[in-house]
Design an enzyme around this catalytic site. Sequence first.
Site, PDB file in Angstrom:
ATOM      1  N   GLU A 150       7.652 -16.102 -24.486  1.00  0.00           N
ATOM      2  CA  GLU A 150       6.929 -16.137 -22.909  1.00  0.00           C
ATOM      3  C   GLU A 150       5.543 -15.583 -23.165  1.00  0.00           C
ATOM      4  OE1 GLU A 150       7.199 -11.875 -25.021  1.00  0.00           O
ATOM      5  OE2 GLU A 150       8.707 -14.095 -25.049  1.00  0.00           O
ATOM      6  N   HIS A 182      11.640 -16.540 -17.402  1.00  0.00           N
ATOM      7  CA  HIS A 182      11.343 -15.249 -18.003  1.00  0.00           C
ATOM      8  C   HIS A 182      11.099 -14.547 -18.097  1.00  0.00           C
ATOM      9  CE1 HIS A 182      10.506 -12.477 -21.790  1.00  0.00           C
ATOM     10  NE2 HIS A 182      10.941 -12.960 -22.711  1.00  0.00           N
ATOM     11  N   HIS A 220      16.229 -14.373 -17.344  1.00  0.00           N
ATOM     12  CA  HIS A 220      16.684 -13.220 -18.266  1.00  0.00           C
ATOM     13  C   HIS A 220      16.645 -11.957 -18.081  1.00  0.00           C
ATOM     14  CE1 HIS A 220      14.637 -14.780 -21.985  1.00  0.00           C
ATOM     15  NE2 HIS A 220      14.146 -15.893 -21.386  1.00  0.00           N
ATOM     16  N   LYS A 247      14.129 -21.959 -27.497  1.00  0.00           N
ATOM     17  CA  LYS A 247      13.131 -21.608 -26.342  1.00  0.00           C
ATOM     18  C   LYS A 247      11.559 -21.456 -26.826  1.00  0.00           C
ATOM     19  CE  LYS A 247      12.785 -17.380 -23.669  1.00  0.00           C
ATOM     20  NZ  LYS A 247      11.575 -17.394 -24.558  1.00  0.00           N
ATOM     21  N   ASN A 249       1.042  -1.094   0.550  1.00  0.00           N
ATOM     22  CA  ASN A 249      -0.040  -0.122   0.061  1.00  0.00           C
ATOM     23  C   ASN A 249       1.058   1.384   0.061  1.00  0.00           C
ATOM     24  OD1 ASN A 249      -2.886  -1.346   0.249  1.00  0.00           O
ATOM     25  ND2 ASN A 249      -2.640  -0.899   2.238  1.00  0.00           N
ATOM     26  N   THR A 289      15.003 -18.191 -29.600  1.00  0.00           N
ATOM     27  CA  THR A 289      13.706 -18.834 -29.420  1.00  0.00           C
ATOM     28  C   THR A 289      12.611 -18.835 -30.713  1.00  0.00           C
ATOM     29  OG1 THR A 289      13.970 -16.577 -27.799  1.00  0.00           O
ATOM     30  CG2 THR A 289      12.094 -16.789 -28.172  1.00  0.00           C
ATOM     31  N   LYS A 302      10.541 -18.610 -33.713  1.00  0.00           N
ATOM     32  CA  LYS A 302      10.359 -17.851 -33.921  1.00  0.00           C
ATOM     33  C   LYS A 302       9.105 -18.186 -35.402  1.00  0.00           C
ATOM     34  CE  LYS A 302      11.579 -14.227 -31.432  1.00  0.00           C
ATOM     35  NZ  LYS A 302      10.832 -13.822 -30.167  1.00  0.00           N
TER      36      LYS A 302
END
Length: 471
Positions: A200, A290, A323, A197, A119, A169, A171
Amino acid sequence: MAQATKSGFNAGVQDYRLTYYTPDYTPKDTDLLACFRMTPQPGVPPEEAGAAVAAESSTGTWTTVWTDNLTDLDRYKGRCYDIEPVPNEDNQYFCFIAYPLDLFEEGSVTNVLTSLVGNVFGFKALRALRLEDIRFPVALIKTFQGPPHGITVERDKLNKYGRPLLGCTIKPKLGLSAKNYGRAVYECLRGGLDFTKDDENINSQPFMRWRDRFLFVQEAIEKAQAETNEVKGHYLNVTAGTCEEMMKRAEFAKEIGTPIVMHDFLTGGFTANTTLAKFCRDNGILLHIHRAMHAVIDRQKNHGIHFRVLAKCLRLSGGDHLHSGTVVGKLEGERGITMGFVDLMREDYVEEDRSRGIFFTQDYASMPGTMPVASGGIHVWHMPALVEIFGDDSCLQFGGGTLGHPWGNAPGATANRVALEACIQARNEGRNLAREGNDVIREACKWSPELAAACELWKEITFEFEAMDTL
């Protein structure tokens, strides 16, 4: 204004600094220490603002309460023991607070952060507040498991020494079928990478359900291992909507023999992460972490949580990889600051060093280290700088820098492996990679057509933006 009551305490509102600002206090070895960068509202003295942070993150509330008499506030309260102006900033102060050990549950990062960044960050007396650093006392450190295995054990599991690990990674990050995804994994591992990999945000979507991905990927790993005689792996992302589903996926990964799984620790949460880390240690599985969502929390200089705090907390919660930015790629990270928190991830003992943003000396009491992962906008021309900056105990991860190769995935992986091996050989021969790195890469191109093609493709690519994460 406080006033005496029949119940024997002074009711009302009083300045926080009367109780929580203690400049004469000397922190104990068992105290948890925190450094906040605070920006008080106009008219609020820094001593009052610092005391308010100490109060609201420990035992205080906005008014005196009679139940204060039922405990020993002097034993449990946080203490603002020092305030320093932030150099070259108007109305910003470093506020140092000591918290007694008894305020925190053993082995719970969740509990620590609930107090320190709860808070108090919405407190009206403050225009902005940022948690810059934490010193975890050894007494608290010893209640955490830490990384499931750590850097040394990972090297032994992989039987790979004397160089950084290489990753990629897959793609496009979304849209591939499980079979095509497995094909890309195989080609990259066969071409020379150590790891591939999941991105994420790959979990279990309609185009590729998690179980199908796990099976095709494991088939690719085993095929690449058989053909290269090297240990290979793929970070299977087990992050899910519930802890129960996450653990179900981790259990399946164990059953099929995968060597490493992955978790998005900020979006998944520290409780889930610690649960998964304990499972990974018990079952001999490495855990890749990650940091998706970190920039929402850490990118503003005057408000939020610095990544060095998140990195320390992750090491305690548990993760073998994390990372960390690249310094040279597309993602945020100034060299001194980045290497400060990289050392906090993997070293056993780190001295205070304000030039690198390290406000406290941290002793990890022999807790295993977390390996930094350099990822984001890097390619073969960056290899000398990455090796020189991060050293051997790191994982260099090329996504587009592998899969964007003009000849395909396997040649892209080969180009990266050749570039890495050339840099390691040059370094071991005594050459200066910071000065001669480009020459080393050009020489290697003469006997690697894959590397030559990659160098030609990416020779003009740079990411020249000013880093925001500075002192």
